[in-house]
Write a protein that holds these residues in place. Structure first.
Motif, PDB file in Angstrom:
ATOM      1  N   PHE A 119       9.655  -8.512  41.923  1.00 18.07           N
ATOM      2  CA  PHE A 119      10.168  -7.937  40.684  1.00 18.07           C
ATOM      3  C   PHE A 119      10.599  -6.484  40.885  1.00 18.07           C
ATOM      4  N   LEU A 120       9.871  -5.755  41.712  1.00 15.54           N
ATOM      5  CA  LEU A 120      10.242  -4.361  41.972  1.00 15.54           C
ATOM      6  C   LEU A 120      11.575  -4.283  42.711  1.00 15.54           C
ATOM      7  N   TYR A 121      11.785  -5.150  43.677  1.00 10.26           N
ATOM      8  CA  TYR A 121      13.039  -5.142  44.415  1.00 10.26           C
ATOM      9  C   TYR A 121      14.209  -5.508  43.518  1.00 10.26           C
ATOM     10  N   ASP A 122      13.955  -6.396  42.552  1.00 15.24           N
ATOM     11  CA  ASP A 122      15.027  -6.893  41.692  1.00 15.24           C
ATOM     12  C   ASP A 122      15.268  -6.003  40.473  1.00 15.24           C
ATOM     13  N   ALA A 123      14.358  -5.017  40.242  1.00 16.39           N
ATOM     14  CA  ALA A 123      14.432  -4.201  39.022  1.00 16.39           C
ATOM     15  C   ALA A 123      15.739  -3.425  38.899  1.00 16.39           C
ATOM     16  N   PRO A 124      16.245  -2.751  39.939  1.00 12.95           N
ATOM     17  CA  PRO A 124      17.515  -2.019  39.766  1.00 12.95           C
ATOM     18  C   PRO A 124      18.677  -2.920  39.360  1.00 12.95           C
ATOM     19  N   GLU A 125      18.732  -4.115  39.948  1.00 16.44           N
ATOM     20  CA  GLU A 125      19.808  -5.030  39.587  1.00 16.44           C
ATOM     21  C   GLU A 125      19.685  -5.499  38.146  1.00 16.44           C
ATOM     22  N   GLN A 126      18.451  -5.788  37.708  1.00 17.23           N
ATOM     23  CA  GLN A 126      18.243  -6.218  36.321  1.00 17.23           C
ATOM     24  C   GLN A 126      18.557  -5.092  35.349  1.00 17.23           C
ATOM     25  N   MET A 127      18.178  -3.876  35.713  1.00 15.25           N
ATOM     26  CA  MET A 127      18.479  -2.741  34.843  1.00 15.25           C
ATOM     27  C   MET A 127      19.977  -2.530  34.710  1.00 15.25           C
ATOM     28  N   GLY A 128      20.686  -2.621  35.827  1.00 16.42           N
ATOM     29  CA  GLY A 128      22.140  -2.477  35.767  1.00 16.42           C
ATOM     30  C   GLY A 128      22.781  -3.558  34.922  1.00 16.42           C
ATOM     31  N   ASP A 129      22.279  -4.786  35.031  1.00 16.40           N
ATOM     32  CA  ASP A 129      22.830  -5.888  34.232  1.00 16.40           C
ATOM     33  C   ASP A 129      22.574  -5.655  32.745  1.00 16.40           C
ATOM     34  N   MET A 130      21.378  -5.167  32.403  1.00 13.00           N
ATOM     35  CA  MET A 130      21.076  -4.936  30.993  1.00 13.00           C
ATOM     36  C   MET A 130      21.940  -3.817  30.418  1.00 13.00           C
ATOM     37  N   LEU A 131      22.127  -2.730  31.185  1.00 12.66           N
ATOM     38  CA  LEU A 131      22.977  -1.640  30.706  1.00 12.66           C
ATOM     39  C   LEU A 131      24.422  -2.100  30.545  1.00 12.66           C
ATOM     40  N   THR A 132      24.852  -2.979  31.414  1.00 12.88           N
ATOM     41  CA  THR A 132      26.216  -3.520  31.283  1.00 12.88           C
ATOM     42  C   THR A 132      26.365  -4.333  30.010  1.00 12.88           C
ATOM     43  N   ARG A 133      25.328  -5.105  29.674  1.00 16.25           N
ATOM     44  CA  ARG A 133      25.379  -5.898  28.447  1.00 16.25           C
ATOM     45  C   ARG A 133      25.325  -5.027  27.197  1.00 16.25           C
ATOM     46  N   MET A 134      24.728  -3.832  27.312  1.00 16.56           N
ATOM     47  CA  MET A 134      24.630  -2.938  26.152  1.00 16.56           C
ATOM     48  C   MET A 134      25.956  -2.262  25.821  1.00 16.56           C
ATOM     49  N   TRP A 135      26.888  -2.284  26.723  1.00 11.58           N
ATOM     50  CA  TRP A 135      28.165  -1.617  26.497  1.00 11.58           C
ATOM     51  C   TRP A 135      29.281  -2.648  26.297  1.00 11.58           C
ATOM     52  N   PRO A 136      30.145  -2.437  25.321  1.00 14.83           N
ATOM     53  CA  PRO A 136      30.203  -1.325  24.363  1.00 14.83           C
ATOM     54  C   PRO A 136      29.209  -1.498  23.204  1.00 14.83           C
ATOM     55  N   VAL A 137      28.832  -0.393  22.620  1.00 18.78           N
ATOM     56  CA  VAL A 137      27.878  -0.414  21.518  1.00 18.78           C
ATOM     57  C   VAL A 137      28.530  -1.007  20.273  1.00 18.78           C
ATOM     58  N   ASP A 138      27.775  -1.821  19.562  1.00 17.12           N
ATOM     59  CA  ASP A 138      28.289  -2.484  18.360  1.00 17.12           C
ATOM     60  C   ASP A 138      28.125  -1.554  17.159  1.00 17.12           C
ATOM     61  N   TRP A 139      29.036  -0.574  17.035  1.00 18.19           N
ATOM     62  CA  TRP A 139      28.927   0.400  15.948  1.00 18.19           C
ATOM     63  C   TRP A 139      29.159  -0.234  14.578  1.00 18.19           C
ATOM     64  N   SER A 140      29.883  -1.333  14.532  1.00 15.69           N
ATOM     65  CA  SER A 140      30.174  -1.961  13.246  1.00 15.69           C
ATOM     66  C   SER A 140      28.930  -2.537  12.577  1.00 15.69           C
ATOM     67  N   HIS A 141      27.864  -2.714  13.330  1.00 16.24           N
ATOM     68  CA  HIS A 141      26.641  -3.288  12.782  1.00 16.24           C
ATOM     69  C   HIS A 141      25.798  -2.244  12.045  1.00 16.24           C
ATOM     70  N   TYR A 142      26.144  -0.965  12.200  1.00 19.28           N
ATOM     71  CA  TYR A 142      25.309   0.089  11.605  1.00 19.28           C
ATOM     72  C   TYR A 142      25.273   0.031  10.078  1.00 19.28           C
ATOM     73  N   PRO A 143      26.406  -0.052   9.357  1.00 17.70           N
ATOM     74  CA  PRO A 143      26.317  -0.032   7.884  1.00 17.70           C
ATOM     75  C   PRO A 143      25.585  -1.232   7.297  1.00 17.70           C
ATOM     76  N   ASP A 144      25.573  -2.349   7.985  1.00 11.65           N
ATOM     77  CA  ASP A 144      24.996  -3.567   7.414  1.00 11.65           C
ATOM     78  C   ASP A 144      23.473  -3.514   7.365  1.00 11.65           C
ATOM     79  N   THR A 145      22.831  -3.252   8.494  1.00  9.37           N
ATOM     80  CA  THR A 145      21.367  -3.331   8.556  1.00  9.37           C
ATOM     81  C   THR A 145      20.700  -2.081   9.131  1.00  9.37           C
ATOM     82  N   ILE A 146      21.354  -1.401  10.073  1.00  7.24           N
ATOM     83  CA  ILE A 146      20.688  -0.298  10.777  1.00  7.24           C
ATOM     84  C   ILE A 146      20.438   0.883   9.843  1.00  7.24           C
ATOM     85  N   HIS A 147      21.411   1.196   8.984  1.00  3.74           N
ATOM     86  CA  HIS A 147      21.246   2.367   8.115  1.00  3.74           C
ATOM     87  C   HIS A 147      20.072   2.192   7.154  1.00  3.74           C
TER      88      HIS A 147
END
Length: 276
Positions: free
Chosen positions: A54-82
């Motif tokens: 898991f330690l060896y695979d952590a950088p790859e998993q972190m990079g994959d998760m950050l890739t999935r986070m972009w682009p940020v879904d700003w349109s979702h803010y007025p509905d529930t986040i605010h």
């Protein structure tokens, strides 16, 4: 008359020993402390199950998760986040305000220079320690089981967690106040209430408001995660996004939490500069 003159001050005999900063007992205690720290580190590494794969695979998993986070879904803010963000702020504010009237009496009872009864000191100390020893998430779990999920459970969890923090610091501030004004009031025949209001309060007022503002700042941070256990606030939006693997919405929630915490920090600093 003798040619030799006596010294004005007797000279101390030269010492054959060497100066040492610590005694033998102190050195042995320091070595024992280092050995204990090494032993605790070794035991921790032995019992914490770290899977190398898991330690060896952590950088790859972190990079994959950050890739999935972009682009940020700003349109979702007025509905529930605010609305969830405002609920978090209200939970932190009401929880802090509720904790103050509960913490002040316990702080007065815990201060040994104000309350001379040791039984009352001990009782107040036990209550304050009990409040601090239970994490906010644990309090939230208990209140969710009692009142059901929602911001009420989160507000009560924040309040009970804050009581121990605020009460302890108030008691310490009272115990550190100078005795001069208090003794003058006692000599004038002032009652205990008058001593507290005219003697202690003017001296601890800056510390009291500083503690209250600091606790409000901390509560905003803590209330952001209480929703993970169903206690309302933006944590519920974060939990929902994580469960549905909506990583772009997870990024939006994290950015919103960071922005609120940063704004709260600026507000607290400005209030302390201008008011205190």
């Amino acid at each position: 008359m003798s040619d030799t003159t006596a010294a004005p001050f007797p000279l101390a005999p030269a010492s054959s020993g060497t100066w040492q900063r610590h005694t033998l007992t102190q050195r042995m205690l320091r070595y024992a402390l280092w050995l204990f720290m090494v032993w605790a580190l070794v035991q921790s590494l032995r019992h914490v199950e770290v899977i190398p794969e898991f330690l060896y695979d952590a950088p790859e998993q972190m990079g994959d998760m950050l890739t999935r986070m972009w682009p940020v879904d700003w349109s979702h803010y007025p509905d529930t986040i605010h609305s969830a963000l405002m609920e978090t702020l209200h939970m932190a504010t009401l929880g802090t305000l509720l904790s103050l009237p509960l913490a002040v009496p316990l702080g007065l009872l815990m201060a040994s220079n104000l309350t001379r009864n040791r039984a009352l000191n001990f009782m107040a100390r036990v209550l304050l320690v009990s409040s601090r020893s239970v994490n906010s998430l644990v309090w939230a779990l208990l209140f969710v089981a009692i009142f059901g999920p929602g911001p009420l459970a989160g507000m009560l969890a924040i309040a009970l967690r804050s009581v121990g923090f605020v009460g302890k610091l108030i008691a310490e501030a009272i115990e550190q106040t100078p005795r001069g004004p208090i003794e003058a009031l006692q000599a004038a025949g002032a009652s205990t209430l008058a001593q507290v209001w005219y003697g202690y309060w003017p001296q601890i007022k800056p510390a009291f408001w500083s503690v209250a503002l600091l606790r409000w700042d901390i509560n905003i941070r803590e209330s952001g995660v209480l929703g993970l256990v169903g206690a309302g606030g933006i944590g519920m939006a974060l939990d929902t996004a994580l469960n549905l693997f909506h990583w772009n919405r997870v990024a939006l929630v994290l950015i919103a939490i960071f922005a609120v915490v940063l704004i709260a920090e600026v507000v607290v600093v400005q209030i302390r500069k201008r008011v205190l």
